[in-house]
Design a protein around this motif. Structure first.
Motif, short mmCIF file in Angstrom:
data_model
loop_
_atom_site.label_atom_id
_atom_site.label_comp_id
_atom_site.label_asym_id
_atom_site.label_seq_id
_atom_site.Cartn_x
_atom_site.Cartn_y
_atom_site.Cartn_z
N HIS A 1 0.27 1.48 3.09
CA HIS A 1 -0.97 1.18 3.81
C HIS A 1 -2.06 0.85 2.79
O HIS A 1 -2.35 1.66 1.91
CB HIS A 1 -1.40 2.36 4.68
N THR B 1 -0.75 -2.68 6.67
CA THR B 1 0.39 -1.91 6.18
C THR B 1 1.57 -2.84 5.97
O THR B 1 1.93 -3.61 6.87
CB THR B 1 0.78 -0.81 7.18
N PRO C 1 -2.99 1.20 10.30
CA PRO C 1 -2.05 2.14 9.69
C PRO C 1 -0.64 1.90 10.21
O PRO C 1 -0.46 1.19 11.21
CB PRO C 1 -2.58 3.51 10.12
N ALA D 1 -0.31 5.21 0.55
CA ALA D 1 -1.60 4.71 1.02
C ALA D 1 -2.53 4.66 -0.18
O ALA D 1 -2.59 5.59 -0.98
CB ALA D 1 -2.18 5.62 2.11
#
Length: 115
Positions: A38, A45, A64, A74
């Motif tokens: 992400h 993502t 996300p 992330a």
């Protein structure tokens, strides 16, 4: 701030490096797991698989991740590009909270040699 194309290119370069690696790095990457990355500042993502020592990006989705991948990353796009370019140390970025890595305990143990 990195663009979506720069982030995708960084993931492709990382995949190439993993495929060319040997020893412990190659062993750690030689799994078959779902993967998501992400990019927080772009709110996109990249989803795919870590398989046969390569990252295969299969899709890019807004926001996300929709499904929980076995290995979840992330970070900002700039941090992704900087890590792949060797300008940002993954372990330090992870320890400082700039990068988030979530995975099962067994996968974390395998992936530690990549850090």
């Amino acid at each position: 701030m990195a663009t979506m194309a720069e982030c995708r290119s960084a993931l492709d370069r990382l995949s190439d490096r993993l495929a060319e690696a040997d020893g412990a790095v190659r062993g750690a990457a030689a799994v078959d797991r779902s993967l998501s990355c992400h990019i927080k500042d772009l709110d996109v993502t990249f989803t795919g698989r870590l398989t046969d020592g390569r990252i295969q990006v299969l899709d890019t989705v807004e926001g996300p991740p929709r499904e929980k991948a076995a290995i979840r990353l992330a970070m900002s796009g700039g941090d992704l590009v900087a890590m792949v370019d060797g300008e940002l140390d993954f372990a330090r970025a992870w320890a400082s909270g700039r990068v988030r890595l979530e995975a099962g305990f067994r996968d974390l143990l395998r992936l530690r040699s990549l850090l």
